[in-house]
Design a protein around this motif. Structure first.
Motif, PDB file in Angstrom:
ATOM      1  N   GLN A   1       0.829  -1.212   0.000  1.00  0.00           N
ATOM      2  CA  GLN A   1       0.000   0.000   0.000  1.00  0.00           C
ATOM      3  C   GLN A   1       0.864   1.263   0.000  1.00  0.00           C
ATOM      4  O   GLN A   1       0.575   2.220  -0.721  1.00  0.00           O
ATOM      5  N   ASP A   2       1.918   1.253   0.799  1.00  0.00           N
ATOM      6  CA  ASP A   2       2.809   2.413   0.835  1.00  0.00           C
ATOM      7  C   ASP A   2       3.570   2.579  -0.478  1.00  0.00           C
ATOM      8  O   ASP A   2       3.818   3.698  -0.922  1.00  0.00           O
ATOM      9  N   LEU A   3       3.928   1.471  -1.114  1.00  0.00           N
ATOM     10  CA  LEU A   3       4.576   1.558  -2.428  1.00  0.00           C
ATOM     11  C   LEU A   3       3.641   2.203  -3.451  1.00  0.00           C
ATOM     12  O   LEU A   3       4.075   3.000  -4.281  1.00  0.00           O
ATOM     13  N   GLN A   4       2.361   1.841  -3.377  1.00  0.00           N
ATOM     14  CA  GLN A   4       1.373   2.467  -4.263  1.00  0.00           C
ATOM     15  C   GLN A   4       1.345   3.975  -4.044  1.00  0.00           C
ATOM     16  O   GLN A   4       1.219   4.747  -4.984  1.00  0.00           O
ATOM     17  N   ALA A   5       1.471   4.380  -2.783  1.00  0.00           N
ATOM     18  CA  ALA A   5       1.402   5.804  -2.452  1.00  0.00           C
ATOM     19  C   ALA A   5       2.615   6.582  -2.948  1.00  0.00           C
ATOM     20  O   ALA A   5       2.488   7.737  -3.352  1.00  0.00           O
ATOM     21  N   ILE A   6       3.796   5.948  -2.938  1.00  0.00           N
ATOM     22  CA  ILE A   6       5.000   6.703  -3.322  1.00  0.00           C
ATOM     23  C   ILE A   6       5.351   6.595  -4.797  1.00  0.00           C
ATOM     24  O   ILE A   6       6.138   7.392  -5.294  1.00  0.00           O
ATOM     25  N   LYS A   7       4.790   5.644  -5.507  1.00  0.00           N
ATOM     26  CA  LYS A   7       5.250   5.385  -6.869  1.00  0.00           C
ATOM     27  C   LYS A   7       5.041   6.550  -7.841  1.00  0.00           C
ATOM     28  O   LYS A   7       5.756   6.656  -8.820  1.00  0.00           O
ATOM     29  N   THR A   8       4.117   7.425  -7.557  1.00  0.00           N
ATOM     30  CA  THR A   8       3.872   8.565  -8.452  1.00  0.00           C
ATOM     31  C   THR A   8       4.577   9.836  -7.985  1.00  0.00           C
ATOM     32  O   THR A   8       4.403  10.889  -8.593  1.00  0.00           O
TER      33      THR A   8
END
Length: 191
Positions: A70-77
């Motif tokens: 979930q945190d990776l989803q948040a930082i990827k952009t």
């Protein structure tokens, strides 16, 4: 930083409570069947013994990396994170999986340091990723021995942040998929 610690403490408290409940169930079963040697000779007792050792590690029915994903989803952009990172291949051999995961989490610390310097908008999410990985590997010291085919982190090619996150997500999804298969197997044994 205080809010971050409170969120992590609350999540950790919830997981510890679930583990305590599972351990309590296991202990009750063992106490009700007072003769441990008999349990180990009995097929069902052996299954219960295995589950008592295994189930608490499953974090009460979910992959341990879900929050990281979930945190990776948040930082990827994120547009304010611009680093080159040693990036393991998503399709590394299965026996190298633990070392690959460690590499990703080590490189996450590089991202965190960069975010602290640049005051990135996603510093909290990056810190969460690093903290979850670090906590997990602290509790579970390196279980596998390094195989000849496994690489050290620095042996991987350096890639940009976007490619790093994409490969990290693939590796975590692969690990969660394997976890899900093992969890279903245990669940089928119980039913």
């Amino acid at each position: 930083m205080l809010g971050m610690a409170q969120n992590s403490a609350g999540a950790l408290s919830g997981l510890q409570s679930q583990k305590t409940h599972l351990k309590s169930i296991c202990l009750q079963y063992l106490l009700l069947n007072s003769h441990c040697f008999y349990l180990l000779k009995n097929g069902m007792g052996l299954i219960i013994f295995f589950l008592c050792a295994y189930v608490p590690k499953t974090e009460a029915g979910r992959c341990k990396w879900e929050e990281v994903l979930q945190d990776l989803q948040a930082i990827k952009t994120s547009k304010d994170i611009d680093v080159s990172l040693y990036t393991a291949n998503a399709d590394e051999d299965e026996e190298c999986q633990e070392l690959v995961m460690r590499c990703f989490f080590l490189e996450t610390e590089v991202i965190f340091q960069e975010c602290r310097i640049k005051n990135c908008s996603k510093t909290q999410d990056v810190w969460n990723i690093w903290k979850n990985g670090n906590d997990s590997f602290e509790k579970n010291k390196l279980a596998s021995t390094k195989s000849e085919k496994c690489k050290e982190c620095e042996e991987y090619e350096e890639k940009n942040f976007t490619e790093f996150v994409q490969n990290f997500e693939k590796v975590i999804q692969r690990d969660c998929k394997h976890w899900s298969k093992r969890h279903k197997l245990v669940k089928n044994i119980l039913t």
